[in-house]
Design an enzyme around this catalytic site. Structure first.
Site, PDB file in Angstrom:
ATOM      1  N   PRO A   1     -19.685  -0.403   4.249  1.00 56.12           N
ATOM      2  CA  PRO A   1     -18.402   0.190   3.853  1.00 56.12           C
ATOM      3  C   PRO A   1     -17.785  -0.483   2.625  1.00 56.12           C
ATOM      4  O   PRO A   1     -18.365  -1.418   2.072  1.00 56.12           O
ATOM      5  CB  PRO A   1     -17.538  -0.063   5.087  1.00 56.12           C
ATOM      6  CG  PRO A   1     -18.024  -1.390   5.576  1.00 56.12           C
ATOM      7  CD  PRO A   1     -19.495  -1.485   5.226  1.00 56.12           C
TER       8      PRO A   1
ATOM      9  N   LYS B   1     -27.541   1.082   1.009  1.00 56.58           N
ATOM     10  CA  LYS B   1     -26.632   2.111   0.510  1.00 56.58           C
ATOM     11  C   LYS B   1     -25.199   1.596   0.656  1.00 56.58           C
ATOM     12  O   LYS B   1     -24.620   1.615   1.733  1.00 56.58           O
ATOM     13  CB  LYS B   1     -26.779   3.433   1.268  1.00 56.58           C
ATOM     14  CG  LYS B   1     -26.086   4.546   0.484  1.00 56.58           C
ATOM     15  CD  LYS B   1     -25.515   5.654   1.322  1.00 56.58           C
ATOM     16  CE  LYS B   1     -24.185   5.378   1.897  1.00 56.58           C
ATOM     17  NZ  LYS B   1     -23.088   5.200   0.933  1.00 56.58           N
TER      18      LYS B   1
ATOM     19  N   GLU C   1     -21.901  -1.709  13.646  1.00 58.15           N
ATOM     20  CA  GLU C   1     -20.622  -2.412  13.750  1.00 58.15           C
ATOM     21  C   GLU C   1     -19.558  -1.390  13.394  1.00 58.15           C
ATOM     22  O   GLU C   1     -19.418  -0.993  12.240  1.00 58.15           O
ATOM     23  CB  GLU C   1     -20.608  -3.614  12.805  1.00 58.15           C
ATOM     24  CG  GLU C   1     -19.701  -4.714  13.309  1.00 58.15           C
ATOM     25  CD  GLU C   1     -18.510  -4.927  12.421  1.00 58.15           C
ATOM     26  OE1 GLU C   1     -17.505  -4.207  12.628  1.00 58.15           O
ATOM     27  OE2 GLU C   1     -18.589  -5.787  11.538  1.00 58.15           O
TER      28      GLU C   1
ATOM     29  N   CYS D   1     -12.187  -4.161  10.389  1.00 56.32           N
ATOM     30  CA  CYS D   1     -12.316  -3.603  11.736  1.00 56.32           C
ATOM     31  C   CYS D   1     -11.971  -4.623  12.802  1.00 56.32           C
ATOM     32  O   CYS D   1     -11.887  -4.295  13.972  1.00 56.32           O
ATOM     33  CB  CYS D   1     -13.705  -3.029  11.934  1.00 56.32           C
ATOM     34  SG  CYS D   1     -14.959  -4.053  11.212  1.00 56.32           S
TER      35      CYS D   1
ATOM     36  N   GLU E   1      -7.196   3.291  15.236  1.00 59.49           N
ATOM     37  CA  GLU E   1      -7.305   2.145  14.334  1.00 59.49           C
ATOM     38  C   GLU E   1      -6.422   2.393  13.112  1.00 59.49           C
ATOM     39  O   GLU E   1      -6.611   3.384  12.404  1.00 59.49           O
ATOM     40  CB  GLU E   1      -8.776   1.990  13.913  1.00 59.49           C
ATOM     41  CG  GLU E   1      -9.088   0.626  13.409  1.00 59.49           C
ATOM     42  CD  GLU E   1     -10.575   0.433  13.122  1.00 59.49           C
ATOM     43  OE1 GLU E   1     -11.318   1.427  13.093  1.00 59.49           O
ATOM     44  OE2 GLU E   1     -10.974  -0.717  12.907  1.00 59.49           O
TER      45      GLU E   1
HETATM   46  P1  ADP Z   1     -15.194   3.851   6.163  1.00 56.86           P
HETATM   47  O1  ADP Z   1     -14.053   4.624   6.708  1.00 56.86           O
HETATM   48  O2  ADP Z   1     -15.192   2.420   6.482  1.00 56.86           O
HETATM   49  O3  ADP Z   1     -15.495   4.142   4.731  1.00 56.86           O
HETATM   50  P2  ADP Z   1     -17.501   5.453   6.796  1.00 56.86           P
HETATM   51  O4  ADP Z   1     -18.229   5.485   8.089  1.00 56.86           O
HETATM   52  O5  ADP Z   1     -16.936   6.737   6.294  1.00 56.86           O
HETATM   53  O6  ADP Z   1     -16.409   4.346   7.028  1.00 56.86           O
HETATM   54  O7  ADP Z   1     -18.406   4.849   5.654  1.00 56.86           O
HETATM   55  C1  ADP Z   1     -19.209   3.710   5.826  1.00 56.86           C
HETATM   56  C2  ADP Z   1     -20.489   3.914   5.063  1.00 56.86           C
HETATM   57  O8  ADP Z   1     -21.185   5.019   5.646  1.00 56.86           O
HETATM   58  C3  ADP Z   1     -20.293   4.269   3.595  1.00 56.86           C
HETATM   59  O9  ADP Z   1     -21.332   3.667   2.846  1.00 56.86           O
HETATM   60  C4  ADP Z   1     -20.455   5.771   3.595  1.00 56.86           C
HETATM   61  O10 ADP Z   1     -20.858   6.291   2.350  1.00 56.86           O
HETATM   62  C5  ADP Z   1     -21.543   5.931   4.624  1.00 56.86           C
HETATM   63  N1  ADP Z   1     -21.653   7.275   5.201  1.00 56.86           N
HETATM   64  C6  ADP Z   1     -20.683   8.183   5.407  1.00 56.86           C
HETATM   65  N2  ADP Z   1     -21.202   9.309   5.960  1.00 56.86           N
HETATM   66  C7  ADP Z   1     -22.533   9.086   6.115  1.00 56.86           C
HETATM   67  C8  ADP Z   1     -23.634   9.846   6.641  1.00 56.86           C
HETATM   68  N3  ADP Z   1     -23.454  11.074   7.124  1.00 56.86           N
HETATM   69  N4  ADP Z   1     -24.853   9.283   6.627  1.00 56.86           N
HETATM   70  C9  ADP Z   1     -25.043   8.041   6.153  1.00 56.86           C
HETATM   71  N5  ADP Z   1     -24.057   7.280   5.652  1.00 56.86           N
HETATM   72  C10 ADP Z   1     -22.817   7.791   5.629  1.00 56.86           C
END
Ligand code: ADP
Length: 503
Positions: free
Chosen positions: A164, A189, A264, A298, A384
């Site tokens: 994130p 990623k 996590e 978190c 949250e």
């Molecule tokens: P936050 O609210 O902390 O940004 P997210 O779960 O939206 O939490 O994002 C955390 C990570 O997950 C980021 O790198 C985001 O780009 C990635 N992400 C969001 N959607 C997907 C998905 N469908 N598949 C894989 N990664 C994703």
């Protein structure tokens, strides 16, 4: 330092650490269809740079590169992997100012916190550089005289790491360091909001002598990249930090290839202040637990449960401390950037003791806020907040506090403040949380395991336990232990065992 995004970017460009390409097989790479997206400074809305908008094809190539690099990286001795990780640590530390600036530019946290995050992130690399040398196996007492049993721990293979935006480098090193230490290779990623820190860290990994293909970085179309990682049978585990909703999606998607997942996810941390707490320690600890990273972690205290006898005194001292927090653009000294919502609680009878408004600085800023008279039924107690808002809930008994604290699907971090030793043990054991801070608001270190119970996740990061996420346990059952000849034949077939036995 001034807050001009361009000036800081230009200076950073000279450092060679601002990278605006993905990293696949050691090559800085454009998106195959040349698409890009903008990385913004959240404090000002200015564009810092553009990076490639990658998707499935680039991810597949990154996986292939990681797979290609896996045999040679995993076969290096642990000592050799350890040396490269240690070099990476040294480079991160010697560039901590620039990396901190990149974090502040793209994430918005104060520069001091950005630099602090780099040091914290680097600690994971240092710790796991050492831990690489301690991947011991096991010898298991035999159940019959002619058999011998032992277990080798081996790297799981290629791993996908999805992280994130709130800690643009620490969430990456917490995963990549144990993975590399074990001998795994990775496709990272990072969040699309904060890819530049990840790319800068990857650049330093190359300078540290970590071979091409061991560390790959892709970003852009998150669901498409996630799909490609899930679909590949070469990717053996996915380690994810982020929202519970996305974590659940990844866990479901991992079923198709029976992939391991480490998750996590969101927390809903209770911070319990008992009548017998040292008020100064409780105010300081709650402030740290609540307002670290402007409430955007978190493990941030989401609900402050205060016993009735100390409630008024604590509410007063805590709101005074909160009112004295400074805020603003991260490049100005001593500031805290904030954002979040309060409306629901106030409409249901909660009272604002401090803050409560969008800040006059505008854009993404929200005042550090304390709300009193919050009830367990209000949304702010169950969701949250992920922002600088501290809701205070009054409770009477220890049992009631434990009940309220555990009355949630989340179970990441929790905090208690008390000077009663028996109570601290009793309550800490009763809390269904992966982490408990006792008279302590800062609970993240590289040497202790971090992770959640219930729907806050699976697996642990940090400490010796963090290695387990990236290791296969490989038992060897040796039959007919009745003569050197049979043994020699067996050993001839099994190179690993030869190495093991000859130690
Ligand atoms: P936050 O609210 O902390 O940004 P997210 O779960 O939206 O939490 O994002 C955390 C990570 O997950 C980021 O790198 C985001 O780009 C990635 N992400 C969001 N959607 C997907 C998905 N469908 N598949 C894989 N990664 C994703």
């Amino acid at each position: 330092m001034g807050s001009d995004t361009k000036a800081i970017s230009v200076k950073l460009n000279g450092s060679g650490l601002i990278r605006s390409h993905g990293l696949i097989g050691g090559k800085w790479t454009e998106a195959y269809d040349a698409k890009t997206f903008e990385v913004l400074n959240p404090a000002t809305g200015e564009v810092i740079t553009t990076v490639p908008f990658m998707a499935g094809r680039e991810t597949n190539d990154a996986i292939a590169s990681a797979q290609e690099a896996f045999p040679s990286w995993s076969k290096l001795t642990a000592t050799e992997r350890s040396k490269r990780l240690r070099k990476w640590y040294d480079l991160l530390i010697s560039h901590k100012e620039e990396l901190g600036q990149i974090i502040t530019l793209e994430q918005g946290k104060p520069l001091k916190e950005g630099i602090g995050e780099v040091a914290y992130a680097a600690n994971f690399i240092e710790f796991y550089a050492e831990e690489a040398k301690r991947v011991y196996g096991d010898i298991i007492p035999t159940t019959s005289p002619d058999r011998r049993f032992f277990v080798l721990k081996q790297p799981i293979g290629v791993v996908g790491l999805i992280t994130p935006w709130n800690f643009p480098i620490a969430m990456i090193t917490r995963k990549v360091a144990p993975a590399l230490a074990c001998g795994c290779t990775v496709v990272i990623k990072p969040s699309e909001l904060t890819p530049l820190t990840a790319l800068a860290a990857a650049e330093l990994s190359i300078q540290a002598g970590i071979p091409p293909g061991v560390v790959n970085v892709v970003m852009g179309d998150a669901p498409a990249i996630g799909e490609a990682l899930l679909a590949s049978s070469q990717v053996k585990t996915i380690s994810f930090t982020g929202s519970t909703a996305v974590g659940k999606k990844l866990m479901a998607g991992a079923a198709a290839t029976v992939k391991k997942v480490s998750l996590e996810l969101g927390g809903n941390a209770p911070c319990i202040v008992f009548d017998d707490a040292d008020i100064e320690v409780a105010v300081k600890g709650t402030l740290a637990a609540k307002f670290r990273n402007t409430g955007q972690t978190c493990i941030c205290a989401n609900r402050v449960l205060v016993q009735e006898g100390i409630y008024d005194k604590f509410a007063d001292a805590f709101s005074k401390a909160v009112k004295s927090l400074k805020m603003g653009n991260g490049f100005e000294e001593g500031v805290v950037l904030v954002e979040t919502l309060v409306q629901d609680a106030v409409s249901k009878g909660a009272k604002i003791l401090a803050g409560g408004n969008r800040h006059s600085l505008g854009f993404t800023f929200y005042e550090p806020t304390v709300i009193a008279d919050v009830k367990n039924e209000m949304r702010i107690s169950s969701e949250e907040v992920f922002g600088p808002v501290a809701p205070l809930l009054k409770f009477k008994t220890e049992e009631e506090a434990i009940h309220i604290a555990n009355d949630t699907n989340a179970g990441l971090a929790s905090y208690i403040f008390t000077t009663n030793v028996q109570r601290s043990w009793r309550v800490a054991e009763a809390l269904e949380y992966g982490i408990v801070g006792v008279n302590e608001g800062l609970v993240s270190t590289e040497v202790t395991p971090h992770g959640g119970m219930k729907q806050s996740g699976l697996g642990r990061e940090g400490s010796k336990y963090g290695m387990e996420e990236y290791l296969e346990h490989h038992p060897h059952i040796l039959g007919k232990w009745d003569g050197a000849l049979r043994m020699m034949v067996y050993l001839g077939f099994c190179g690993n065992v030869v190495k093991y036995i000859s130690i």
